[in-house]
Write a protein that holds these residues in place. Structure first.
Motif, PDB file in Angstrom:
ATOM      1  N   ALA A 144       3.354  15.819   6.150  1.00 34.28           N
ATOM      2  CA  ALA A 144       3.106  15.900   7.596  1.00 34.28           C
ATOM      3  C   ALA A 144       2.707  17.321   7.981  1.00 34.28           C
ATOM      4  CB  ALA A 144       4.353  15.487   8.368  1.00 34.28           C
ATOM      5  N   ASN A 145       1.925  17.423   9.039  1.00 37.82           N
ATOM      6  CA  ASN A 145       1.570  18.736   9.578  1.00 37.82           C
ATOM      7  C   ASN A 145       2.583  19.087  10.659  1.00 37.82           C
ATOM      8  OD1 ASN A 145       0.464  21.062  10.549  1.00 37.82           O
ATOM      9  ND2 ASN A 145      -1.338  20.106  11.470  1.00 37.82           N
ATOM     10  N   LEU A 146       3.479  20.008  10.321  1.00 37.13           N
ATOM     11  CA  LEU A 146       4.546  20.414  11.234  1.00 37.13           C
ATOM     12  C   LEU A 146       4.428  21.887  11.606  1.00 37.13           C
ATOM     13  CD1 LEU A 146       7.230  18.456   9.253  1.00 37.13           C
ATOM     14  CD2 LEU A 146       6.794  18.051  11.679  1.00 37.13           C
ATOM     15  N   ALA A 149       4.900  19.242   2.867  1.00 36.76           N
ATOM     16  CA  ALA A 149       4.618  19.314   4.313  1.00 36.76           C
ATOM     17  C   ALA A 149       4.166  20.713   4.703  1.00 36.76           C
ATOM     18  CB  ALA A 149       5.857  18.933   5.108  1.00 36.76           C
ATOM     19  N   THR A 150       3.401  20.791   5.773  1.00 40.09           N
ATOM     20  CA  THR A 150       2.984  22.083   6.320  1.00 40.09           C
ATOM     21  C   THR A 150       4.002  22.494   7.378  1.00 40.09           C
ATOM     22  OG1 THR A 150       0.638  21.612   5.953  1.00 40.09           O
ATOM     23  CG2 THR A 150       1.179  23.338   7.556  1.00 40.09           C
ATOM     24  N   LEU A 151       4.738  23.572   7.083  1.00 38.82           N
ATOM     25  CA  LEU A 151       5.817  24.034   7.961  1.00 38.82           C
ATOM     26  C   LEU A 151       5.632  25.513   8.324  1.00 38.82           C
ATOM     27  CD1 LEU A 151       8.630  22.270   5.930  1.00 38.82           C
ATOM     28  CD2 LEU A 151       8.130  21.757   8.320  1.00 38.82           C
ATOM     29  N   ARG A 161      20.945  20.464   4.522  1.00 36.03           N
ATOM     30  CA  ARG A 161      21.662  20.261   3.263  1.00 36.03           C
ATOM     31  C   ARG A 161      21.052  19.098   2.474  1.00 36.03           C
ATOM     32  NH1 ARG A 161      27.637  21.428   2.437  1.00 36.03           N
ATOM     33  NH2 ARG A 161      28.010  20.827   0.275  1.00 36.03           N
ATOM     34  N   GLY A 162      20.704  19.410   1.215  1.00 36.25           N
ATOM     35  CA  GLY A 162      20.158  18.380   0.337  1.00 36.25           C
ATOM     36  C   GLY A 162      18.737  17.971   0.644  1.00 36.25           C
ATOM     37  N   ALA A 163      18.060  18.678   1.534  1.00 32.19           N
ATOM     38  CA  ALA A 163      16.685  18.320   1.895  1.00 32.19           C
ATOM     39  C   ALA A 163      15.719  18.678   0.763  1.00 32.19           C
ATOM     40  CB  ALA A 163      16.268  19.026   3.176  1.00 32.19           C
ATOM     41  N   LEU A 164      14.633  17.928   0.679  1.00 31.78           N
ATOM     42  CA  LEU A 164      13.589  18.173  -0.315  1.00 31.78           C
ATOM     43  C   LEU A 164      12.403  18.850   0.353  1.00 31.78           C
ATOM     44  CD1 LEU A 164      12.358  17.834  -3.138  1.00 31.78           C
ATOM     45  CD2 LEU A 164      11.585  15.547  -2.423  1.00 31.78           C
ATOM     46  N   LEU A 165      12.172  20.122  -0.028  1.00 28.51           N
ATOM     47  CA  LEU A 165      11.056  20.897   0.529  1.00 28.51           C
ATOM     48  C   LEU A 165      10.131  21.385  -0.572  1.00 28.51           C
ATOM     49  CD1 LEU A 165      13.873  22.039   2.367  1.00 28.51           C
ATOM     50  CD2 LEU A 165      11.888  22.371   3.840  1.00 28.51           C
ATOM     51  N   ALA A 166      10.137  20.702  -1.683  1.00 27.51           N
ATOM     52  CA  ALA A 166       9.297  21.097  -2.813  1.00 27.51           C
ATOM     53  C   ALA A 166       7.826  21.077  -2.419  1.00 27.51           C
ATOM     54  CB  ALA A 166       9.537  20.159  -3.993  1.00 27.51           C
ATOM     55  N   GLY A 167       7.120  22.151  -2.750  1.00 25.69           N
ATOM     56  CA  GLY A 167       5.692  22.226  -2.461  1.00 25.69           C
ATOM     57  C   GLY A 167       5.347  22.429  -1.001  1.00 25.69           C
ATOM     58  N   ALA A 168       6.344  22.594  -0.158  1.00 24.57           N
ATOM     59  CA  ALA A 168       6.088  22.765   1.283  1.00 24.57           C
ATOM     60  C   ALA A 168       5.559  24.166   1.575  1.00 24.57           C
ATOM     61  CB  ALA A 168       7.347  22.508   2.083  1.00 24.57           C
ATOM     62  N   ASN A 169       4.743  24.262   2.599  1.00 20.89           N
ATOM     63  CA  ASN A 169       4.223  25.555   3.046  1.00 20.89           C
ATOM     64  C   ASN A 169       5.099  26.048   4.183  1.00 20.89           C
ATOM     65  OD1 ASN A 169       2.867  27.747   4.090  1.00 20.89           O
ATOM     66  ND2 ASN A 169       0.840  26.812   3.965  1.00 20.89           N
TER      67      ASN A 169
END
Length: 297
Positions: free
Chosen positions: A165-167, A185-187, A198-206
């Motif tokens: 998602a574009n965030l 995701a784009t962050l 906690r426990g979130a997956l942000l792998a590869g996120a910007n």
């Protein structure tokens, strides 16, 4: 002393006797105040001095309590509708405002409790209604949507799918996003201040220049994520996986990195002053130009 006697034309007789001051002081512009102001001739029962008003007396005790104490009673919505009609008849503007305030507040609370679907979210985006503060969006699939600049502050986002998602510039202040998926995701420039991830997956996120100050990032996965110039001051990264992440120029002042995995991470020019790195895995990490003054290694 003038008294008011109340008669119910459809369901029997109800009697209320009150001093004139009670009927006139709180709402001086009301119909009741006008009736007993002395400016108008009113029909009285000559022997007892009673005044007859042909209205349903069901809620008149609430009218009297309002005039006496200025307190709006706690009622069901249907009963408020009935009382509102009586308040409008007697022109009690203060009571009308009080009832409407309660009804509007209840309506807002009901809207907050309403569960939204992915389709609802898309409709909101299309109509520029892009503020979801405090809503419960748990478990929704919001992947691949353009949610840039959306305000999710204080929302419940547990197990939400934000993959791809574009965030960009979205606000996640104090959200509960435990175990949510932000994969790829784009962050960029997002605000996660005080968020629970906690426990979130942000792998590869910007996450370039994202603000994650004071966030709970325990057990999060940032593998390969772009965290350049991100703000991670006092964030809790206990057991977080940042293997291969790009943290160039990131500010980790006061961050907790117990058992964090930073193998192969780029920490060039990162701010790590006084950070405890003793239990942090740093094999292959790039630390060129990093500020490690006072860091515990």
């Amino acid at each position: 002393m003038s008294l008011l006697r109340w008669f119910v034309s459809t369901s029997g007789e109800r009697n209320f006797a009150r001093q004139v001051d009670t009927l006139t002081q709180r709402e001086p512009d009301s119909m009741l105040a006008a009736m007993f102001s002395g400016r108008h001739i009113i029909c009285q029962e000559s022997e007892k001095g009673y005044v007859f008003v042909d209205r349903d007396g069901k809620h008149f005790r609430h009218i009297l309590n309002w005039l006496r104490d200025g307190v709006v009673p706690t009622l069901k919505d249907t009963e408020y509708s009935e009382l509102l009609r009586e308040a409008e008849y007697y022109q009690l503007l203060g009571l009308i405002d009080g009832i409407n305030d309660i009804l509007n507040k209840r309506k807002e609370e009901q809207e907050l409790d309403t569960e939204l679907t992915r389709t609802d979210i898309i409709k909101c985006i299309q109509s520029d209604r892009v503020r979801f503060r405090g809503l419960n969006l748990s478990g929704l699939d919001l992947s691949k949507l353009d949610l840039s600049f959306v305000d999710f502050s204080y929302a419940c986002l547990k197990n939400v799918f934000f993959s791809r998602a574009n965030l960009q510039c979205a606000k996640f202040r104090d959200v509960d996003a435990e175990a949510s998926i932000f994969h790829n995701a784009t962050l960029r420039e997002c605000e996660f201040t005080g968020a629970n991830l906690r426990g979130a997956l942000l792998a590869g996120a910007n996450l370039q220049s994202a603000n994650l100050q004071d966030a709970c990032l325990i057990d999060c996965s940032f593998c390969g994520a772009d965290l350049r110039t991100a703000h991670l001051q006092t964030a809790d990264l206990t057991n977080a996986n940042l293997e291969g992440a790009n943290l160039e120029g990131a500010n980790l002042k006061g961050a907790k990195l117990t058992n964090a995995n930073l193998k192969g991470a780029n920490l060039q020019r990162a701010y790590l002053r006084h950070v405890n790195l003793r239990d942090t895995r740093l094999e292959g990490a790039k630390l060129d130009g990093a500020n490690l003054l006072g860091a515990i290694r």
